[in-house]
Design an enzyme around this catalytic site. Structure first.
Site: not given
Length: 186
Positions: A33, A64, A67
């Site tokens: 992330c 991810c 994000c």
């Protein structure tokens, strides 16, 4: 290498000023992330920080879904692999759709939609399949009570466990154990 206090503070506070400076990977979910990711806070000891945006991917981590750490949409096929990995490693734990969404870094409803479109079943159906497969093995490899096995594979309600087992395998767990134990004794 442990996470520094500055890196940890950036992750904890979802600090956008560190986006593009470093990325963090979560060992338990195999996802990486941006520091500003709004997903569930991982345990600090499960985090590895990378200052090269390509390194997490080279080390086997997936982006991810929430994000999009590389600034591009995450491929649904890759996301399904992540979801399946979570289901396969955590099937014995209490695992709601919301929990799965947090672990896979996506919204629960979108996760369910994408998973069903891709696999033809819901994540909850896959979870039951995994639990029943594990129970089937446990029935033949142990003498544990049915209630204990049900709990061990993540199904607390023994009546529900017996019902689902019967639907899947055409017989009760106890009958399955008895009939298959005889075959292996022969």
């Amino acid at each position: 290498m442990s996470v520094t206090d500055i890196e940890w503070a950036a992750i904890k506070n979802n600090d956008k000023t560190y986006d593009g400076i470093f990325w963090y990977a979560v060992k338990s979910t195999k996802i990486f992330c941006r520091p500003s990711c709004p997903s569930k806070m991982p345990n600090r000891h499960n985090i590895t920080v990378y200052y090269d945006k390509n390194e997490p991917g080279q080390r086997g981590y997936r982006q991810c879904k929430r994000c999009q750490p590389l600034g591009e949409p995450v491929d649904n096929e890759e996301w399904i692999k992540t979801i399946n990995n979570i289901l396969e490693t955590k099937y014995a734990q209490k695992l709601s759709l919301e929990d799965l969404g947090h672990l896979a870094h996506g919204s629960p409803s979108y996760l369910r939609h994408v998973y069903k479109n891709f696999t033809g079943i819901t994540p909850q159906q896959r979870l039951i399949e995994l639990r029943l497969q594990a129970a089937k093995k446990e029935l033949l490899q142990s003498n544990l009570a049915i209630k204990v096995i049900a709990g061990k594979v993540g199904i607390e309600n023994v009546s529900y466990f017996i019902k689902k087992f019967r639907e899947k395998y055409g017989e009760s767990p106890l009958h399955y154990r008895k009939s298959h134990a005889k075959k292996s004794d022969s």
